[in-house]
Design a protein around this motif. Sequence first.
Motif, PDB file in Angstrom:
ATOM      1  N   ALA A   3      36.551  47.042  55.387  1.00  0.00           N
ATOM      2  CA  ALA A   3      36.767  46.718  56.798  1.00  0.00           C
ATOM      3  C   ALA A   3      36.950  47.987  57.620  1.00  0.00           C
ATOM      4  O   ALA A   3      36.436  48.100  58.738  1.00  0.00           O
ATOM      5  N   ILE A   4      37.658  48.962  57.041  1.00  0.00           N
ATOM      6  CA  ILE A   4      37.888  50.196  57.806  1.00  0.00           C
ATOM      7  C   ILE A   4      36.612  51.024  57.890  1.00  0.00           C
ATOM      8  O   ILE A   4      36.377  51.704  58.890  1.00  0.00           O
ATOM      9  N   THR A  62      38.711  49.565  45.553  1.00  0.00           N
ATOM     10  CA  THR A  62      38.339  50.684  44.682  1.00  0.00           C
ATOM     11  C   THR A  62      39.349  51.813  44.811  1.00  0.00           C
ATOM     12  O   THR A  62      40.110  51.899  45.786  1.00  0.00           O
ATOM     13  N   LEU A  63      39.338  52.701  43.820  1.00  0.00           N
ATOM     14  CA  LEU A  63      40.155  53.914  43.910  1.00  0.00           C
ATOM     15  C   LEU A  63      39.771  54.703  45.155  1.00  0.00           C
ATOM     16  O   LEU A  63      40.639  55.257  45.844  1.00  0.00           O
ATOM     17  N   TYR A  64      38.485  54.779  45.431  1.00  0.00           N
ATOM     18  CA  TYR A  64      38.005  55.513  46.593  1.00  0.00           C
ATOM     19  C   TYR A  64      38.672  55.026  47.868  1.00  0.00           C
ATOM     20  O   TYR A  64      39.132  55.839  48.695  1.00  0.00           O
ATOM     21  N   GLN A  65      38.756  53.731  48.047  1.00  0.00           N
ATOM     22  CA  GLN A  65      39.391  53.183  49.239  1.00  0.00           C
ATOM     23  C   GLN A  65      40.907  53.377  49.194  1.00  0.00           C
ATOM     24  O   GLN A  65      41.521  53.806  50.178  1.00  0.00           O
ATOM     25  N   ARG A  66      41.521  53.091  48.052  1.00  0.00           N
ATOM     26  CA  ARG A  66      42.986  53.155  47.972  1.00  0.00           C
ATOM     27  C   ARG A  66      43.516  54.575  48.109  1.00  0.00           C
ATOM     28  O   ARG A  66      44.647  54.775  48.565  1.00  0.00           O
ATOM     29  N   ALA A  96      30.354  41.904  61.196  1.00  0.00           N
ATOM     30  CA  ALA A  96      31.325  42.352  60.188  1.00  0.00           C
ATOM     31  C   ALA A  96      31.376  41.435  58.972  1.00  0.00           C
ATOM     32  O   ALA A  96      31.419  41.900  57.828  1.00  0.00           O
ATOM     33  N   ALA A  97      31.361  40.143  59.209  1.00  0.00           N
ATOM     34  CA  ALA A  97      31.485  39.197  58.104  1.00  0.00           C
ATOM     35  C   ALA A  97      30.325  39.317  57.118  1.00  0.00           C
ATOM     36  O   ALA A  97      30.465  39.001  55.936  1.00  0.00           O
ATOM     37  N   GLU A  98      29.165  39.761  57.605  1.00  0.00           N
ATOM     38  CA  GLU A  98      27.990  39.890  56.744  1.00  0.00           C
ATOM     39  C   GLU A  98      27.954  41.233  56.026  1.00  0.00           C
ATOM     40  O   GLU A  98      27.259  41.379  55.021  1.00  0.00           O
ATOM     41  N   VAL A  99      28.676  42.203  56.534  1.00  0.00           N
ATOM     42  CA  VAL A  99      28.607  43.573  56.008  1.00  0.00           C
ATOM     43  C   VAL A  99      29.790  43.894  55.091  1.00  0.00           C
ATOM     44  O   VAL A  99      29.626  44.486  54.026  1.00  0.00           O
ATOM     45  N   VAL A 100      30.976  43.492  55.503  1.00  0.00           N
ATOM     46  CA  VAL A 100      32.196  43.900  54.808  1.00  0.00           C
ATOM     47  C   VAL A 100      32.393  43.105  53.522  1.00  0.00           C
ATOM     48  O   VAL A 100      32.373  41.874  53.530  1.00  0.00           O
ATOM     49  N   GLU A 101      32.593  43.802  52.430  1.00  0.00           N
ATOM     50  CA  GLU A 101      32.890  43.174  51.139  1.00  0.00           C
ATOM     51  C   GLU A 101      34.330  43.427  50.708  1.00  0.00           C
ATOM     52  O   GLU A 101      34.866  42.697  49.891  1.00  0.00           O
ATOM     53  N   ASP A 102      34.925  44.481  51.233  1.00  0.00           N
ATOM     54  CA  ASP A 102      36.295  44.845  50.873  1.00  0.00           C
ATOM     55  C   ASP A 102      37.180  44.684  52.108  1.00  0.00           C
ATOM     56  O   ASP A 102      37.523  45.651  52.787  1.00  0.00           O
ATOM     57  N   ALA A 103      37.555  43.455  52.375  1.00  0.00           N
ATOM     58  CA  ALA A 103      38.305  43.169  53.598  1.00  0.00           C
ATOM     59  C   ALA A 103      39.691  43.798  53.592  1.00  0.00           C
ATOM     60  O   ALA A 103      40.260  44.076  54.647  1.00  0.00           O
ATOM     61  N   GLY A 104      40.252  44.036  52.415  1.00  0.00           N
ATOM     62  CA  GLY A 104      41.592  44.599  52.337  1.00  0.00           C
ATOM     63  C   GLY A 104      41.628  46.110  52.223  1.00  0.00           C
ATOM     64  O   GLY A 104      42.704  46.711  52.121  1.00  0.00           O
ATOM     65  N   ILE A 120      33.178  58.177  56.682  1.00  0.00           N
ATOM     66  CA  ILE A 120      32.137  57.283  56.157  1.00  0.00           C
ATOM     67  C   ILE A 120      30.869  58.005  55.716  1.00  0.00           C
ATOM     68  O   ILE A 120      29.960  57.369  55.180  1.00  0.00           O
ATOM     69  N   ASN A 121      30.794  59.326  55.884  1.00  0.00           N
ATOM     70  CA  ASN A 121      29.517  59.977  55.579  1.00  0.00           C
ATOM     71  C   ASN A 121      29.206  60.092  54.092  1.00  0.00           C
ATOM     72  O   ASN A 121      28.108  60.502  53.717  1.00  0.00           O
ATOM     73  N   ALA A 122      30.163  59.743  53.221  1.00  0.00           N
ATOM     74  CA  ALA A 122      29.848  59.738  51.787  1.00  0.00           C
ATOM     75  C   ALA A 122      28.752  58.722  51.473  1.00  0.00           C
ATOM     76  O   ALA A 122      28.049  58.850  50.465  1.00  0.00           O
ATOM     77  N   TYR A 123      28.584  57.713  52.319  1.00  0.00           N
ATOM     78  CA  TYR A 123      27.502  56.755  52.143  1.00  0.00           C
ATOM     79  C   TYR A 123      26.146  57.369  52.497  1.00  0.00           C
ATOM     80  O   TYR A 123      25.110  56.905  52.028  1.00  0.00           O
TER      81      TYR A 123
END
Length: 549
Positions: free
Chosen positions: A159-160, A212-216, A200-208, A110-113
Amino acid sequence: MPTIPGRALVLALVAGCADDVAQTTGEPTTSGEATTTTTTRATTESTTAPPVTTSTGTTTDEETTATAEPTAGLTTGAIDEALCMRLGGPDGAEALAVAIAGQVAADERINAYFLNAQFDGGRFLGCLVDQLATLAGCPGATYTCKGMKSAHAGLGVSAIDFSDFVADVATALDAHQAGPAPLLTDADKAALLDALAAMAAEVVEDAGDDATLYQRLGRKPGLQAVVGSSAAPGSWLGGVLADATLSGFFAGADEVRFGTCLVRQLASVDGPAVYGEEVDPPPGIEPGVSAAAPCRAMQPAHMGVENEMLGGAPITSADFVAMLGHLGVALANAAADEDDAVALQKALEPLCPEMVVDPEDCPGATEVEEFAEVDLGAAIEDGAYDGTPTSMTCATLTVPATGFDVVAAVEVEVGVDTGYAGDLTIKLLSPAAETVTLVSRPGLAEAADDGDGCSGDNSNLSAAAPLTFSLAGEKDAELMGDGLGTDEVICADDMACSYTPNPGAAIGPDLASLAGTAVPGEWQVCVGDSCGGFTATLQLARLRLTRGK
């Protein structure tokens, strides 16, 4: 707030200032350098994905107020006040915040953020301290930074990502319990983690975890595996540095730095990293780059670079394509989805012109040309259209070969004089024998493309107010003339001049299907009239072709 050991280090790791988060487009390079293109994103003040920006503004007290939106769990005294004392009081909350910040900065997941120069580390840490003190029920503690939802809007936190952040907080809590806060109980830690998890519900936008390519592609760890090293056959670097036609460009290059910059390039295609915004990272993280030695821009990084193993040959578009080819192999070896692999390579193509000596031959390079026949005065036979091109009046546009001979995009402009727009069908015929129907008797739900039946739309067309058809059209062509009266002129009176093609009952390809077909040859813009009573004249036919290789 008292200063405690280690805080200065954490602030150095996440130093920067600004509210907005910037997102980049990928900037690949054969020297491990990068440029940054940013677009503004949302502010982050919370305990997850941090803000990044390319602005130079500073943060003021006006940006945090006591009227901040409510966030789940953030109520003074929500947890027994005694927890605050077991945490170590306000100083303990600050010590824990510093530990958490250090933990996430060292977490490659997560440090890319966080590891971007414009991330406002001081503000982040201050908000985190307030948040922890409030959650722990410390007397007088109030969380006044932005609420979780607005603070994370647009960041695309998955989510992850959130789960990994919570895990880092758990690790920091364990160390805090084992060190400065021995009275902290396991139940205390669980209560704090539960309060955090409730957000979590307020923070997470990509539940799956797949938006994005970054996540996939596995976030930063996945991209690190794709980039690899010379010691990792089948990785991007492994393939490039083993390629005799490419390796000479990297003689004497710092491979470690090169790899770090390539990872940051890929992580910024649609992820949270920002090229050129490197910081002084924790030991062992993002080796080879620092605030003083960030990844460089494409053009200066590649200017004058020569292949020492091939007699000093410069970087060409063929070399760039070979680099992308090795990336494709590495992605396949990493079991990346084929469509994602193609998309990532396409995202890097715009960098080619900045790197090579023959930019006109870069993949994705295009040129736009316009071909027109004007003042045609070509009569359109009244009521003759029967669904065939031979029953239409056509303007022929001859397009020569130039080397950019593959269609990338097509736009058609047509100027017709008629008193009854609803009688007309307009088609584009390509050299590849493709027939695209741009509009078919607007206002009529015809049963077939055979010319039978007249439309109820009786507004006019004027060649002085020509119509444009493209995939970027602003209005459905079937709606042409809606709302206009008998004597009103489409485009001139309603300002609706740009249309997305609608073939009606016609069967055949659309403009998008022309992409990839041959450009050279004869193109025809044809207009047919289905009903008698109004004489129409074709005056203008213009073709705008975006041509590629």
